[in-house]
Structure formats: C-alpha cells, structure tokens
Design a protein around this motif. Structure first.
Motif, PDB file in Angstrom:
ATOM      1  N   SER A  65       0.760  -1.068   0.013  1.00  0.00           N
ATOM      2  CA  SER A  65       0.209  -0.351   0.354  1.00  0.00           C
ATOM      3  C   SER A  65       0.946   1.199   0.302  1.00  0.00           C
ATOM      4  CB  SER A  65      -1.013  -0.207   1.697  1.00  0.00           C
ATOM      5  OG  SER A  65      -0.275  -0.456   2.463  1.00  0.00           O
ATOM      6  N   ILE A  66       0.063   2.553  -0.202  1.00  0.00           N
ATOM      7  CA  ILE A  66       1.430   4.040  -0.163  1.00  0.00           C
ATOM      8  C   ILE A  66       1.556   3.796   0.807  1.00  0.00           C
ATOM      9  CG2 ILE A  66       1.198   5.837  -0.751  1.00  0.00           C
ATOM     10  CD1 ILE A  66       0.003   5.531  -3.508  1.00  0.00           C
ATOM     11  N   ARG A  67       0.688   3.722   1.959  1.00  0.00           N
ATOM     12  CA  ARG A  67       1.472   4.065   3.134  1.00  0.00           C
ATOM     13  C   ARG A  67       2.343   3.291   3.341  1.00  0.00           C
ATOM     14  NH1 ARG A  67      -1.665   1.730   8.736  1.00  0.00           N
ATOM     15  NH2 ARG A  67      -1.204   3.541  10.096  1.00  0.00           N
ATOM     16  N   LYS A  68       2.265   2.013   3.573  1.00  0.00           N
ATOM     17  CA  LYS A  68       3.248   1.517   4.016  1.00  0.00           C
ATOM     18  C   LYS A  68       4.510   0.967   2.684  1.00  0.00           C
ATOM     19  CE  LYS A  68       3.936  -4.157   4.133  1.00  0.00           C
ATOM     20  NZ  LYS A  68       4.954  -4.185   4.716  1.00  0.00           N
ATOM     21  N   LYS A  71       6.099   4.836   4.563  1.00  0.00           N
ATOM     22  CA  LYS A  71       6.281   4.982   5.879  1.00  0.00           C
ATOM     23  C   LYS A  71       7.844   3.896   5.780  1.00  0.00           C
ATOM     24  CE  LYS A  71       3.137   4.942   8.956  1.00  0.00           C
ATOM     25  NZ  LYS A  71       2.117   4.628  10.576  1.00  0.00           N
TER      26      LYS A  71
END
Lengths: 105, 159
Positions: A65-68, A71
C-alpha cells in the motif's frame, strides 16, 4: 523515416499494459517503461521505490500500500507523487515490471 | 482498463456529512483512492462530518452502535456505556491490519497526495467554529457556492 522502437514494446503485456512476464524485466526495460509513463529520468529516489516494490511483491505476492511504501522506503507521500505523477502505486508497479496493485489503500 | 465508450473520471468532489467512523472512512478511502489513480480529489466536510477535521475530535471518531442495523447487535446492547468504544477499537484493529490509517494520518496522506480539504461555511457558522479549530491540512472554509465552483467539471459524491 526510421521509427525508433524500444525492446519493451515487443514484450508481452497484460490487460493493464504491465509486463505479462516478470522475468522479462531488466533495468533497461524499466527505463523504457518509465518513458511510456512520461518519466524521462529514473533517479536514485525512483529506484529506491522500484526496488522496494519488487522486494515486497516477491515476499507478499502483491504491491505494498502507499502507506506501507512511504513508511518503509523513507520516500514521503509528497515526494512519491512528485516522482510518479498521476498515480504513484500504479506507475511504480508498472515500471518495476509488476502487475497493477490490487489494494485500495 | 477503461471502457472505450466512456470518458475516464478525471476529478471527484466528495462530501462527508456524517461524523461516525463508518460515515467518515468511505469518503477518505475514495479520495485517497482517486489520488492513487491520478484523479483530482477534494473533500468537503459538512454537518457532523466536520468532526473528522476538528483537531480535538478527529482522533475520537467512533462507530455508531445504536441505530445501525448492520452492527447486528440489539439496540439496547449497543446503548450500553463503552459499547461504541469497544466496537471502535475492534474495527480500528482490523483496519490497521489492512493498512487503513487513523483519520488524522489519512487526512495528512490525502493532503500530501494533492487532495484538497474544505470545511462547510454554514456548519462552521452554526457550530461557532473558526479555522483554528481544524487540523492544519484544511485548506479553507468555503460556502456551498464555492464548493460547486470548485467541483465544476467533475463528479460529486455525497457520503
């Protein structure tokens, strides 16, 4: 007139235009795939994202995901959208020779 | 792939009008998903939807356990003190495993991805709020008329 064709153009693609066979991927092919997406130069920051996506795909079977991605790769959201304008996850996956990500986030 | 007969969506303006967890998230997921696809996205928070961008409240958004038949628990059980917090924490855990961020982080993500965030002027006036009450990602407080101006040429999604 000579029409320049890139080797990437002759490779098998899936319905989304991504490489059908991941084994076809090389760094040179990645550069050509980036051109197709309007990215004329792949910088170290692009490669950081591309390499991370490939590793994640090999480990998990889908793009992160973009979030992963932001991060864990250290490339922040703003920079990610600047590196891969108009759809970072989708474009980075394509350039990395992966299928279009399945996730919603 | 896009159907050849249809014009691809290029812009969405999403209205968030509810302040419960299940009322807020669909709009955020759709806005973020739009940006991921390279679609222009803006969010317009109105009525209780404003809770999602009010600095003091945005970290405390809860699932509605009363008046929500899809929770599949009797209304009176749903009304027991702590039930909403319990349901919320369970749901948040599920969301975390799916990589769905908390509201504050999600709004930062959407903002950094180029999405615009607006608060509805009528509601702001009604609740006696000012720009200072909102998280820093909120671009502006705008009227309905301004919302329609900004939404011009795109799709409007009401949630």
């Amino acid at each position: 007139m000579v029409v320049a064709t890139s080797p990437a153009m002759t490779l098998a693609r899936d319905a989304d235009g991504n490489l059908a066979n991941r084994a076809d991927w090389t760094k040179e092919i990645a550069v050509q795939l980036a051109m197709e997406e309007g990215i004329t130069e792949l910088t170290d920051r692009h490669w950081l994202v591309i390499t991370y996506m490939k590793e994640q795909f090999e480990a998990k079977g889908d793009a992160p995901s973009i979030r992963k991605l932001t991060k864990e790769s250290g490339v922040e959201t703003k920079e990610l959208y600047a590196l891969f304008p108009k759809g970072p996850a989708k474009k980075a996956a394509k350039i990395a020779g992966l299928p279009k990500p399945k996730g919603c986030i | 792939m896009t159907d050849n007969n249809h014009q691809p969506i290029e812009k969405v303006s999403i209205v968030v009008s509810k302040g419960s967890l299940e009322g807020v998230y669909p709009g955020l997921i759709m806005a973020n998903g739009a940006r991921m696809e390279g679609i222009d996205a803006s969010l317009f928070f109105t009525f209780f939807g404003l809770d999602a961008i009010i600095d003091k409240r945005m970290d405390k958004i809860k699932v509605a356990t009363v008046g929500n038949p899809a929770m599949h628990i009797p209304t009176l059980l749903g009304a027991i003190p702590g039930m909403s917090s319990f349901a919320t924490s369970k749901m948040k855990k599920e969301m975390e495993t799916l990589d769905i961020p908390p509201v504050r982080e999600f709004l930062e993500m959407i903002h950094d991805a180029g999405g615009d965030l607006y608060a509805c002027k009528a509601t702001v006036d009604m609740f006696h709020l000012t720009k200072k009450d909102f998280c820093p990602q909120v671009d502006d407080i705008i009227s309905v008329g301004q919302f329609y101006e900004k939404a011009a040429g795109g799709q409007i999604i009401f949630t």
